[in-house]
Design an enzyme around this catalytic site. Structure first.
Site, PDB file in Angstrom:
ATOM      1  N   LYS A  38      -2.008  46.927  26.830  1.00 19.38           N
ATOM      2  CA  LYS A  38      -3.115  46.874  25.588  1.00 19.38           C
ATOM      3  C   LYS A  38      -4.228  46.348  26.145  1.00 19.38           C
ATOM      4  CE  LYS A  38       0.360  48.350  23.278  1.00 19.38           C
ATOM      5  NZ  LYS A  38       1.498  48.263  24.073  1.00 19.38           N
ATOM      6  N   TYR A  84      14.378  51.054  19.042  1.00 12.42           N
ATOM      7  CA  TYR A  84      13.452  50.300  19.546  1.00 12.42           C
ATOM      8  C   TYR A  84      13.629  48.797  19.695  1.00 12.42           C
ATOM      9  CZ  TYR A  84       8.854  47.655  19.887  1.00 12.42           C
ATOM     10  OH  TYR A  84       8.092  46.945  20.216  1.00 12.42           O
ATOM     11  N   TYR A 141      10.164  48.470  26.960  1.00 16.58           N
ATOM     12  CA  TYR A 141       9.327  49.687  27.249  1.00 16.58           C
ATOM     13  C   TYR A 141       9.604  49.880  28.603  1.00 16.58           C
ATOM     14  CZ  TYR A 141       6.549  48.434  23.080  1.00 16.58           C
ATOM     15  OH  TYR A 141       6.001  48.385  21.875  1.00 16.58           O
TER      16      TYR A 141
END
Ligand code: PLP
Length: 325
Positions: free
Chosen positions: A49, A258, A284
């Site tokens: 990010k 998720y 992830y």
């Protein structure tokens, strides 16, 4: 618009290293494996990010905003890194987190608190965009100038950060006298893969970019990623389109959903730690590495190919997952 004239605020330590993972490659039966260390960007423990936020925050500052609002799960890396970026720029930070407020603040959530973010928990399945709009109008009424960043910072503007990552990666691989054959990356909201795919389409045509989905099904992600990539191309003035058929998504490593680690994800996380001292994360990168391992087993990676695994960060969330290990 020229890529050099887009508003950008430097937040990440760049370039990130490209490291050969020899022992892990051997453990996978002889894969020439490199790890692009985007977990080493800095910004409250680092991650992908940071590159997106350089452009997203550049936009927020250019618009004269003094507050940022964003969203994510309770263990969102994006929320934590946005809070850090906002703190660094002297902006107020509000996080709308989807999920219930836990007893103990661990991992990213603990960092959010330390970073001075205002936290608002909303039930899972909420319309988070509507929730953020509510927060924005409250703050506007109080005289603030809020800037809303959608989930994952996955806007065309944010994706431009990963066009630059593609340039960096190709240059590093070429400097070693190699070429990029396959790239593996975890994909969630899609902006990271969109930028990377766009950059590699221009600089390493023929390279396969595999997005290992950590949540959504492949159909929806292909459309989302192609859309973001094509809009990012417009932003940087490239007459290029990315079609959904060009987006390689493998959604067979999501597991139960998720944020729920699969057994393969736990195994892959342990293997990377034990062969390379490399810390992946259970949401992830552990799933992305499980995908890479699965592709090796299925003979989808030919001997002698150069494979780059993009380590997108996320290790902070590991501290909230102790019981899985
Ligand atoms: C957000 C995130 C991703 C996925 O990036 P998207 O742009 O949302 O697809 C991958 N890895 C980590 C560690 C992340 O925090």
């Amino acid at each position: 618009m020229n890529i050099g004239t887009l508003p950008r605020i430097r937040l990440a330590n760049l370039p990130t290293p490209l490291e050969e993972a020899r022992r892990l490659g051997e453990a996978l039966g002889g894969v020439r494996l490199f790890v692009k260390r985007d977990d080493d960007t800095g910004l409250a423990t680092g991650g992908n990010k940071a590159r997106k936020l350089e452009f997203v925050m550049g936009d927020a500052v250019r618009q004269g905003c003094d507050t940022v609002i964003t969203t994510g799960g309770v263990q969102s890396n994006h929320a934590r890194m946005t809070a850090a970026a906002a703190a660094k720029l002297g902006m107020k930070r509000v996080l709308v987190l989807e999920g219930s407020k836990p007893e103990d603040y661990q991992g990213n959530l603990l960092l959010d608190k330390v970073l001075g973010a205002e936290l608002s928990f909303v039930p899972e399945g909420s319309d988070v965009d509507a929730e953020m709009a509510k927060v924005a109008s409250r703050l506007r009424a109080e005289g603030a100038k809020p800037f809303v960043i959608p989930l994952g910072g996955s806007t065309p503007t944010g994706a431009v950060g990963y066009v630059l990552c593609a340039m960096e990666m190709v240059s590093q691989v070429v400097d070693m006298g190699l070429k990029v054959d396959q790239v593996f990356i975890a994909t969630g909201s899609g902006g990271t893969m969109a930028g990377l795919l766009l950059g590699l389409k221009a600089l390493a045509p023929g390279a396969k970019v595999w997005g290992i989905s950590v949540g959504k099904g492949s159909g929806r992600l292909r459309d989302t990623i192609a859309g973001i990539a094509s809009e990012a191309a417009d932003l940087v003035g490239w007459p290029v389109r990315v079609e959904p058929e060009e987006v390689l998504i493998d959604d067979s490593y999501v597991g139960e959903g998720y944020g729920i680690p699969s057994p393969e994800c736990i195994d892959a996380t342990r293997l990377a730690a034990n062969t390379e001292g490399l810390i992946l994360d259970p949401v992830y990168t552990g799933k992305a590495m499980a995908g890479l391992m699965g592709h090796v087993k299925q003979g989808m990676i030919r001997p002698g190919e150069t494979v780059v695994f993009v380590h997108t960060g996320g290790a902070a969330s590991l501290f909230a997952y102790d019981r899985w290990f």
